[in-house]
Motif scaffolding. Structure first.
Motif, short mmCIF file in Angstrom:
data_model
loop_
_atom_site.label_atom_id
_atom_site.label_comp_id
_atom_site.label_asym_id
_atom_site.label_seq_id
_atom_site.Cartn_x
_atom_site.Cartn_y
_atom_site.Cartn_z
N SER A 165 51.39 45.26 20.27
CA SER A 165 51.62 44.87 18.73
C SER A 165 51.06 46.33 18.04
N GLY A 166 49.99 46.77 18.38
CA GLY A 166 49.42 48.07 17.90
C GLY A 166 50.46 49.20 17.83
N SER A 167 51.27 49.32 18.78
CA SER A 167 52.28 50.40 19.03
C SER A 167 53.63 50.12 18.22
N GLY A 168 53.62 49.17 17.23
CA GLY A 168 54.84 49.08 16.31
C GLY A 168 55.95 48.11 16.89
N CYS A 169 55.49 47.59 18.32
CA CYS A 169 56.64 46.61 19.05
C CYS A 169 55.76 45.50 19.33
N PRO A 170 55.55 44.64 18.02
CA PRO A 170 54.98 43.28 18.52
C PRO A 170 55.81 42.44 19.47
N VAL A 171 55.07 41.49 20.11
CA VAL A 171 55.82 40.61 21.27
C VAL A 171 56.04 39.37 20.47
N ASP A 172 57.55 38.86 20.72
CA ASP A 172 57.93 37.68 19.87
C ASP A 172 57.85 36.40 20.89
N SER A 193 41.06 34.97 40.57
CA SER A 193 41.02 36.37 39.89
C SER A 193 42.41 36.60 39.01
N LEU A 194 43.30 36.21 39.67
CA LEU A 194 44.70 36.37 38.89
C LEU A 194 44.65 35.75 37.43
N TRP A 195 44.00 34.52 37.57
CA TRP A 195 43.92 33.86 36.15
C TRP A 195 43.02 34.55 35.48
N LYS A 196 41.68 34.81 35.88
CA LYS A 196 40.70 35.37 35.09
C LYS A 196 40.87 36.75 34.37
N VAL A 197 41.02 37.72 35.53
CA VAL A 197 41.11 38.96 35.29
C VAL A 197 42.79 39.31 34.55
N GLY A 198 43.71 38.52 35.11
CA GLY A 198 45.15 38.56 34.76
C GLY A 198 45.18 38.26 33.17
N SER A 199 44.55 37.27 32.72
CA SER A 199 44.57 36.55 31.33
C SER A 199 43.85 37.70 30.60
N GLN A 200 42.97 38.21 30.88
CA GLN A 200 42.30 39.06 29.91
C GLN A 200 43.12 40.39 29.55
N ASN A 201 43.65 40.77 30.87
CA ASN A 201 44.47 42.04 30.63
C ASN A 201 45.81 41.94 30.04
N LEU A 202 46.50 40.51 30.25
CA LEU A 202 47.65 40.30 29.55
C LEU A 202 47.44 40.34 27.79
N ALA A 203 46.25 39.60 27.72
CA ALA A 203 46.00 39.62 26.20
C ALA A 203 45.94 41.10 25.51
N GLU A 204 45.10 41.87 26.28
CA GLU A 204 45.04 43.27 26.06
C GLU A 204 46.41 43.94 25.81
N LEU A 205 47.21 43.55 26.69
CA LEU A 205 48.51 44.29 26.74
C LEU A 205 49.26 44.09 25.51
N ILE A 206 49.33 42.73 25.25
CA ILE A 206 50.09 42.09 23.86
C ILE A 206 49.23 42.75 22.74
N GLU A 207 48.21 42.79 22.58
CA GLU A 207 47.51 43.59 21.58
C GLU A 207 48.07 45.04 21.37
N LYS A 208 48.04 45.84 22.68
CA LYS A 208 48.37 47.03 22.63
C LYS A 208 49.72 47.22 22.19
N MET A 247 59.56 54.48 13.55
CA MET A 247 59.23 53.18 14.36
C MET A 247 59.93 52.09 13.58
N GLU A 248 60.40 52.12 12.28
CA GLU A 248 60.96 51.13 11.84
C GLU A 248 62.52 51.13 12.15
N LYS A 249 63.31 52.16 12.52
CA LYS A 249 64.48 52.31 13.04
C LYS A 249 64.34 51.48 14.55
N GLU A 250 63.33 51.91 15.42
CA GLU A 250 63.41 51.24 16.82
C GLU A 250 63.36 49.84 16.74
#
Length: 461
Positions: free
Chosen positions: A107-114, A90-105, A1-4
């Motif tokens: 980050s947890g996979s070793g490819c944090p979002v800058d 709906s795009l705002w409320k549902v999308g906000s939650q899922n976008l935040a979860e994607l960023i967390e995912k 993962m460090e090489k990636e």
């Protein structure tokens, strides 16, 4: 993962508003970032992901990751009988939650979002960027002139409904009410969209970057004005590099189509016709002409001296006059969709009859094709004003008292450009702007420099 992690300079999440006219410029921008060593993840809704014609985007997505999140309407909101207001909420409320979860995912996979690059039509992703401590860059898909107008409304400087016959705004020519976006000139029409276009500016002052899909020479005065208040950078025109500087190999298409194309048929037909002999007509992916306007346009095309290639989306096909296609088979071709860039780049095309959407305007301008402006709504009237009076690369078709552009006017406008003596000055100006668009991106042009500066910020962050 460090090489990636060492393989890329930064990781950028790019989130366009879910419609083709917004996805394409942001996808092109994504390709440019990836070309310069940035890892890019393009985020779209599940419905858009499932309706993409993937064959056209495989090459683009070789260097770009694609993630789909739910907006609450995974089967598409238009088919479920909900209002645009309900969808946007709906795009705002549902999308906000899922976008935040994607960023967390990620980050947890070793490819944090800058960095999160988000469409200005959706200001709420900036709050998510701030929450995670990453760079937030707003991307405006409309012209800086239009952004300037909307921002003056947002600040209360330009008051609605309009009462003055002439509007004077910094960095812009004098405007009449009908030169303004339709949400302002026809105040009260489409209130949900009015809230969207004005809401773009609710938190723009907090954005780390303000990216605009234009180039400096095109809107110099208004860019200078906006840059007094925001960290504005012009990074356009964001059209495939095959038509500008060829920095991306075989980059001929944006990469995503939400409509099935008839491109082979178009190219074969155009190849049979001489240079500058064909009028190309398209009103984009969303504009809807009324039945009477479709009929007048059709018979105007028949009356004109030029051959024509007319894009009529399947949803609009029933409005074409009965017998028209058969009667004009020797003169024209009607298709449901095509690669607009390839068509505009073909030497047989001599003018473009357009609704003046910003993408279409930039494409035509970057390829040196004169325009017949037939604006329909939203920002298109302002674009038409600049096309005719500022950049002088086209004519504007004048509607009658009912708002209909009659067949005689269609015929007149086409002939005004296509007849070489009459359209000589317009054609000359179109080629001038083509050269300036190319200059903006080649040899370290302003667009390239601004993108490089943006990436340097991400690396330092």
């Amino acid at each position: 993962m460090e090489k990636e992690q060492r393989d890329y300079k930064a990781h950028c999440l790019v989130f366009p508003y879910p419609s083709q006219g917004h996805i394409n410029p942001l996808l092109q921008f994504s390709k440019l970032l990836a070309h310069k060593g940035v890892k890019v993840t393009l985020v779209t809704t599940r419905f858009i992901y499932n309706t993409m014609y993937k064959g056209s985007c495989c090459t683009a997505l070789e260097t770009i990751s694609l993630e789909a999140i739910s907006d609450g309407f995974d089967e598409g909101w238009k088919t479920q009988g909900v209002s645009i207001q309900a969808y946007l909420e709906s795009l705002w409320k549902v999308g906000s939650q899922n976008l935040a979860e994607l960023i967390e995912k990620l980050s947890g996979s070793g490819c944090p979002v800058d960095c999160l690059v988000y469409d200005a039509f959706m200001p709420w992703p900036l709050d998510i960027a701030k929450k995670f401590g990453i760079v937030g860059a707003v991307f405006f898909t409309q012209s800086c002139a239009v952004d300037n107008i909307y921002n003056h409304v947002n600040k209360g400087v330009l008051k609605l409904p309009l009462t003055d016959s002439e509007i004077s705004l910094p960095g812009m020519p004098p405007l009449e009410p009908l030169d303004l976006p339709s949400f302002l000139s026809h105040f009260g029409s489409y209130p949900a969209f009015f809230e969207v276009v004005i809401g773009q500016f609710c938190n723009v002052d907090k954005a780390d970057w303000v990216l605009c899909n234009t180039f400096y020479d095109l809107e110099e005065q208004v860019v200078d004005w906006l840059a007094k208040f925001w960290p504005v950078r012009t990074i356009g025109p964001t059209i495939p590099s095959n038509y500008l500087d060829n920095r991306l190999k075989d980059d001929k298409g944006y990469g995503v189509d939400l409509f099935k194309s008839s491109n082979d048929a178009c190219m074969k037909w155009l190849n049979k016709h001489p240079k500058n002999s064909v009028a190309y007509i398209s009103f984009g992916s969303a504009a809807q002409l009324g039945l009477e306007q479709m009929e007048e346009l059709a018979w105007g095309l028949k009356r004109s001296k030029s051959k024509f290639l007319w894009v009529v989306r399947e949803s609009e096909a029933a409005k074409v006059p009965e017998g028209f296609i058969e009667e004009t088979a020797e003169k024209g071709l009607v298709v449901s969709w095509c690669s607009q860039l390839e068509v505009l780049a073909h030497e047989a095309v001599g003018c473009f009859i357009t609704h003046c959407g910003w993408n279409s305007t930039l494409e035509s301008l970057s390829l040196g094709v004169p325009l017949v402006a037939m604006p329909q709504w939203t920002d298109q009237s302002t674009n038409a004003k600049y096309i005719k009076d500022v950049w002088e690369i086209g004519v504007k078709a004048q509607p009658d008292e009912k708002g209909i552009v009659r067949r005689e006017e269609v015929e007149h406008c086409i002939n005004e450009i296509m007849e070489r003596d009459k359209g000589k000055e317009i054609q000359k100006n179109a080629m001038k702007w083509k050269d300036l668009a190319r200059k903006a991106v080649v040899d370290g042009g302003s667009s390239n420099r601004n993108i490089d500066e943006f990436i340097e910020t991400l690396v330092k962050h």
